[in-house]
Motif scaffolding. Sequence first.
Motif, PDB file in Angstrom:
ATOM      1  N   PRO A 131     -12.208 -39.691  54.784  1.00 30.29           N
ATOM      2  CA  PRO A 131     -11.581 -40.336  56.180  1.00 30.29           C
ATOM      3  C   PRO A 131     -10.114 -40.334  56.240  1.00 30.29           C
ATOM      4  CG  PRO A 131     -13.362 -41.665  55.270  1.00 30.29           C
ATOM      5  CD  PRO A 131     -13.044 -40.370  54.236  1.00 30.29           C
ATOM      6  N   HIS A 132      -9.419 -40.538  57.318  1.00 32.28           N
ATOM      7  CA  HIS A 132      -7.980 -40.470  57.389  1.00 32.28           C
ATOM      8  C   HIS A 132      -7.276 -41.692  56.776  1.00 32.28           C
ATOM      9  CE1 HIS A 132      -7.420 -37.160  60.430  1.00 32.28           C
ATOM     10  NE2 HIS A 132      -8.550 -37.314  60.583  1.00 32.28           N
ATOM     11  N   ASP A 133      -8.035 -42.574  56.574  1.00 35.64           N
ATOM     12  CA  ASP A 133      -7.429 -43.765  55.929  1.00 35.64           C
ATOM     13  C   ASP A 133      -7.546 -43.771  54.513  1.00 35.64           C
ATOM     14  OD1 ASP A 133     -10.020 -44.295  55.943  1.00 35.64           O
ATOM     15  OD2 ASP A 133      -9.823 -46.488  56.587  1.00 35.64           O
ATOM     16  N   HIS A 134      -8.202 -42.779  53.852  1.00 32.33           N
ATOM     17  CA  HIS A 134      -8.174 -42.383  52.405  1.00 32.33           C
ATOM     18  C   HIS A 134      -7.398 -41.167  52.014  1.00 32.33           C
ATOM     19  CE1 HIS A 134     -12.373 -44.319  51.479  1.00 32.33           C
ATOM     20  NE2 HIS A 134     -11.355 -45.017  52.294  1.00 32.33           N
ATOM     21  N   TRP A 135      -5.914 -41.386  52.592  1.00 31.13           N
ATOM     22  CA  TRP A 135      -4.840 -40.428  52.370  1.00 31.13           C
ATOM     23  C   TRP A 135      -3.469 -41.054  52.921  1.00 31.13           C
ATOM     24  CZ3 TRP A 135      -4.953 -35.802  49.901  1.00 31.13           C
ATOM     25  CH2 TRP A 135      -3.829 -34.839  50.222  1.00 31.13           C
ATOM     26  N   ASP A 136      -2.516 -40.691  52.091  1.00 32.30           N
ATOM     27  CA  ASP A 136      -1.168 -41.197  52.103  1.00 32.30           C
ATOM     28  C   ASP A 136      -0.298 -40.129  53.104  1.00 32.30           C
ATOM     29  OD1 ASP A 136       1.091 -42.494  52.281  1.00 32.30           O
ATOM     30  OD2 ASP A 136       1.044 -43.429  50.155  1.00 32.30           O
ATOM     31  N   TYR A 137      -0.009 -40.158  54.210  1.00 36.91           N
ATOM     32  CA  TYR A 137       0.650 -39.036  54.753  1.00 36.91           C
ATOM     33  C   TYR A 137       2.030 -39.109  54.503  1.00 36.91           C
ATOM     34  CZ  TYR A 137      -3.489 -38.013  57.575  1.00 36.91           C
ATOM     35  OH  TYR A 137      -4.814 -37.722  57.982  1.00 36.91           O
ATOM     36  N   ARG A 138       2.646 -40.290  53.978  1.00 34.73           N
ATOM     37  CA  ARG A 138       4.050 -40.603  54.007  1.00 34.73           C
ATOM     38  C   ARG A 138       4.218 -41.065  52.430  1.00 34.73           C
ATOM     39  NH1 ARG A 138       2.768 -42.859  58.824  1.00 34.73           N
ATOM     40  NH2 ARG A 138       4.506 -42.335  60.521  1.00 34.73           N
ATOM     41  N   GLY A 139       3.398 -40.844  51.668  1.00 36.08           N
ATOM     42  CA  GLY A 139       3.414 -40.761  50.266  1.00 36.08           C
ATOM     43  C   GLY A 139       4.425 -39.366  49.585  1.00 36.08           C
ATOM     44  N   ARG A 140       4.855 -39.561  48.455  1.00 37.65           N
ATOM     45  CA  ARG A 140       5.528 -38.355  47.885  1.00 37.65           C
ATOM     46  C   ARG A 140       4.375 -37.750  46.925  1.00 37.65           C
ATOM     47  NH1 ARG A 140      11.833 -40.081  46.735  1.00 37.65           N
ATOM     48  NH2 ARG A 140      12.207 -40.409  48.911  1.00 37.65           N
ATOM     49  N   TRP A 141       3.903 -36.732  46.923  1.00 37.25           N
ATOM     50  CA  TRP A 141       2.861 -36.005  46.229  1.00 37.25           C
ATOM     51  C   TRP A 141       3.551 -34.923  45.318  1.00 37.25           C
ATOM     52  CZ3 TRP A 141      -2.330 -36.938  47.112  1.00 37.25           C
ATOM     53  CH2 TRP A 141      -2.988 -37.726  47.983  1.00 37.25           C
ATOM     54  N   VAL A 142       3.438 -34.927  43.969  1.00 35.59           N
ATOM     55  CA  VAL A 142       3.727 -33.808  43.171  1.00 35.59           C
ATOM     56  C   VAL A 142       2.418 -33.371  42.354  1.00 35.59           C
ATOM     57  CG1 VAL A 142       5.002 -33.550  40.963  1.00 35.59           C
ATOM     58  CG2 VAL A 142       5.961 -35.112  42.628  1.00 35.59           C
ATOM     59  N   ILE A 143       2.137 -31.938  42.659  1.00 29.30           N
ATOM     60  CA  ILE A 143       0.936 -31.629  42.033  1.00 29.30           C
ATOM     61  C   ILE A 143       1.116 -30.432  41.260  1.00 29.30           C
ATOM     62  CG2 ILE A 143      -1.149 -30.324  43.034  1.00 29.30           C
ATOM     63  CD1 ILE A 143      -0.538 -31.555  45.865  1.00 29.30           C
ATOM     64  N   VAL A 144       0.616 -30.498  40.061  1.00 25.71           N
ATOM     65  CA  VAL A 144       0.865 -29.774  38.671  1.00 25.71           C
ATOM     66  C   VAL A 144      -0.243 -28.989  38.436  1.00 25.71           C
ATOM     67  CG1 VAL A 144       1.827 -29.669  36.558  1.00 25.71           C
ATOM     68  CG2 VAL A 144       2.775 -31.104  37.978  1.00 25.71           C
ATOM     69  N   GLY A 145      -0.166 -27.706  38.270  1.00 23.60           N
ATOM     70  CA  GLY A 145      -1.587 -26.838  37.588  1.00 23.60           C
ATOM     71  C   GLY A 145      -1.960 -26.240  38.357  1.00 23.60           C
ATOM     72  N   LEU A 146      -1.778 -26.137  39.852  1.00 21.97           N
ATOM     73  CA  LEU A 146      -2.642 -25.147  40.600  1.00 21.97           C
ATOM     74  C   LEU A 146      -1.608 -24.107  40.731  1.00 21.97           C
ATOM     75  CD1 LEU A 146      -3.785 -27.678  43.426  1.00 21.97           C
ATOM     76  CD2 LEU A 146      -4.919 -27.151  41.381  1.00 21.97           C
ATOM     77  N   LYS A 147      -2.462 -22.807  41.230  1.00 18.59           N
ATOM     78  CA  LYS A 147      -1.722 -21.943  41.709  1.00 18.59           C
ATOM     79  C   LYS A 147      -1.177 -21.769  43.153  1.00 18.59           C
ATOM     80  CE  LYS A 147      -4.825 -18.928  38.802  1.00 18.59           C
ATOM     81  NZ  LYS A 147      -5.836 -17.917  38.670  1.00 18.59           N
ATOM     82  N   ARG A 148      -0.316 -20.886  43.225  1.00 21.87           N
ATOM     83  CA  ARG A 148       0.460 -20.744  44.482  1.00 21.87           C
ATOM     84  C   ARG A 148      -0.698 -20.811  45.814  1.00 21.87           C
ATOM     85  NH1 ARG A 148       5.727 -19.231  46.444  1.00 21.87           N
ATOM     86  NH2 ARG A 148       5.878 -19.021  48.455  1.00 21.87           N
ATOM     87  N   ASP A 149      -1.633 -20.087  45.678  1.00 16.93           N
ATOM     88  CA  ASP A 149      -2.596 -19.693  47.041  1.00 16.93           C
ATOM     89  C   ASP A 149      -3.237 -20.994  47.065  1.00 16.93           C
ATOM     90  OD1 ASP A 149      -3.962 -19.353  44.593  1.00 16.93           O
ATOM     91  OD2 ASP A 149      -5.265 -18.015  45.437  1.00 16.93           O
ATOM     92  N   GLN A 150      -3.676 -21.678  45.961  1.00 17.04           N
ATOM     93  CA  GLN A 150      -4.383 -22.885  46.138  1.00 17.04           C
ATOM     94  C   GLN A 150      -3.503 -24.194  46.768  1.00 17.04           C
ATOM     95  OE1 GLN A 150      -5.428 -23.562  42.014  1.00 17.04           O
ATOM     96  NE2 GLN A 150      -7.174 -22.409  42.107  1.00 17.04           N
ATOM     97  N   LEU A 151      -2.315 -24.111  46.448  1.00 20.27           N
ATOM     98  CA  LEU A 151      -1.539 -25.176  47.055  1.00 20.27           C
ATOM     99  C   LEU A 151      -1.181 -24.913  48.677  1.00 20.27           C
ATOM    100  CD1 LEU A 151       1.563 -25.431  44.214  1.00 20.27           C
ATOM    101  CD2 LEU A 151       0.223 -27.369  45.371  1.00 20.27           C
ATOM    102  N   GLU A 152      -1.000 -23.620  48.998  1.00 19.60           N
ATOM    103  CA  GLU A 152      -0.937 -23.062  50.295  1.00 19.60           C
ATOM    104  C   GLU A 152      -2.073 -23.667  51.308  1.00 19.60           C
ATOM    105  OE1 GLU A 152      -0.288 -18.715  50.100  1.00 19.60           O
ATOM    106  OE2 GLU A 152       1.692 -18.960  49.950  1.00 19.60           O
ATOM    107  N   ALA A 153      -3.422 -23.505  50.511  1.00 20.70           N
ATOM    108  CA  ALA A 153      -4.606 -23.629  51.173  1.00 20.70           C
ATOM    109  C   ALA A 153      -4.802 -25.539  51.617  1.00 20.70           C
ATOM    110  CB  ALA A 153      -6.005 -23.469  50.104  1.00 20.70           C
ATOM    111  N   LEU A 154      -4.144 -26.116  50.472  1.00 23.15           N
ATOM    112  CA  LEU A 154      -3.982 -27.542  50.498  1.00 23.15           C
ATOM    113  C   LEU A 154      -3.071 -27.865  51.782  1.00 23.15           C
ATOM    114  CD1 LEU A 154      -4.430 -30.456  49.603  1.00 23.15           C
ATOM    115  CD2 LEU A 154      -2.373 -30.158  48.123  1.00 23.15           C
ATOM    116  N   SER A 155      -1.828 -27.285  51.895  1.00 23.36           N
ATOM    117  CA  SER A 155      -1.082 -27.487  52.730  1.00 23.36           C
ATOM    118  C   SER A 155      -1.440 -27.169  54.355  1.00 23.36           C
ATOM    119  CB  SER A 155       0.355 -26.812  52.651  1.00 23.36           C
ATOM    120  OG  SER A 155       0.253 -25.260  52.673  1.00 23.36           O
TER     121      SER A 155
END
Length: 371
Positions: A131-155
């Motif tokens: 659900p949309h209220d189970h995410w923080d759109y204005r928070g600062r996310w730092v993600i470590v350990g994933l590959k570039r294509d995995q980060l691209e898919a997330l974005s």
Amino acid sequence: MVLSEGVHSHPKCRRQVVSRLALLLTVFQLFIAQSHITQASDAALATLVKSVVTHELRDCLLVVMWDAAMKDSSVVAIVTAFPNVKQVVEVGARADSGLEGVVWNWGGLCRAYLLLLADPAPLHHQASEAPHDHWDYRGRWVIVGLKRDQLEALSLTTKGRKTDHLVGVIKTEDDSGRYEVLHNLLYNDRILEGVFSYPSNSVLYSTTIYSDVHITDGSPSKKNNSLKHRVMGHYSPPHITSVNYQGTVFPEKTRDFKGTNISVVVFSIPPNVMVRSEVAKEQEDRYFGLDIQVVRALAKLFNFTLQFIEAPPGERWGRQLENGTWNGMVGLLGRGEGDIGLGVLYITSLGGRQKFQEYSAPYDNDVNIVE
């Protein structure tokens, strides 16, 4: 070592024995070198993450998450020792579990999420299915350990493309132990943009860290003086204890959307939104009216490109259906098919709409004076 008569009598055999010993020695040396690089790389990652949190997240409420594959990283011990008020969550192995146990409603305070993940599935599920209220759109996310294509898919997920700050720390694929710091481009199909590169302690030469480009001082062949980028920091292994960089990995993005396409949901409601039916939908002058003028002024000011989408006939603002989904403008915004909605909104009851859309400040008022 004593060799048999047969070996002594054949020089070719001696060469084979020596060659095999040399090969084994080379393999052993490579193993030791790789072990040192791995240790140095993990230490460099820990230093990099520590520096980002210290410089940019010191006053933020911090949610720290890791999965089973990352729990033995030295980064975990460092980040859990930060003095920030924090929540610590171990991410489950099930992909559909998402990020269970996270507290999302932190109020108006600075909020940061530090994720140490080898498996992107739970995070991707949270960004696309939760659900949309189970995410923080204005928070600062730092993600470590994933590959570039995995980060691209997330974005590119429904939530990811609308999140102000998604920062990824990825290990380069050249076995140098170097890390790249990337951030998302809000609503932008360009996906990720480089911030700076960070070499591991295994590198023996000094390095200057530039935004968007990595220039090695110790190798003239790698210099590229034609690239003029602002210096962000310097790194001098192996005595490094922190990364000093200028600027921020969380830049303000809403001042310039860099021409990205923003989808605007409209329907005819004169005089605010009017449609020239004789003009094709692909042509911008099909739409006019007060609200259209406002959104065009915003597009010019913040440098984004308008793409108009018409709500299906009869659905207009939208209503909740029996199965719990929404049609009309609310549905298009909630599914990520639209980014902005126009249409003379008078709020009498939210009725759950706030889960899918937020409201601008009023800019047009009708006043009735009764004497």
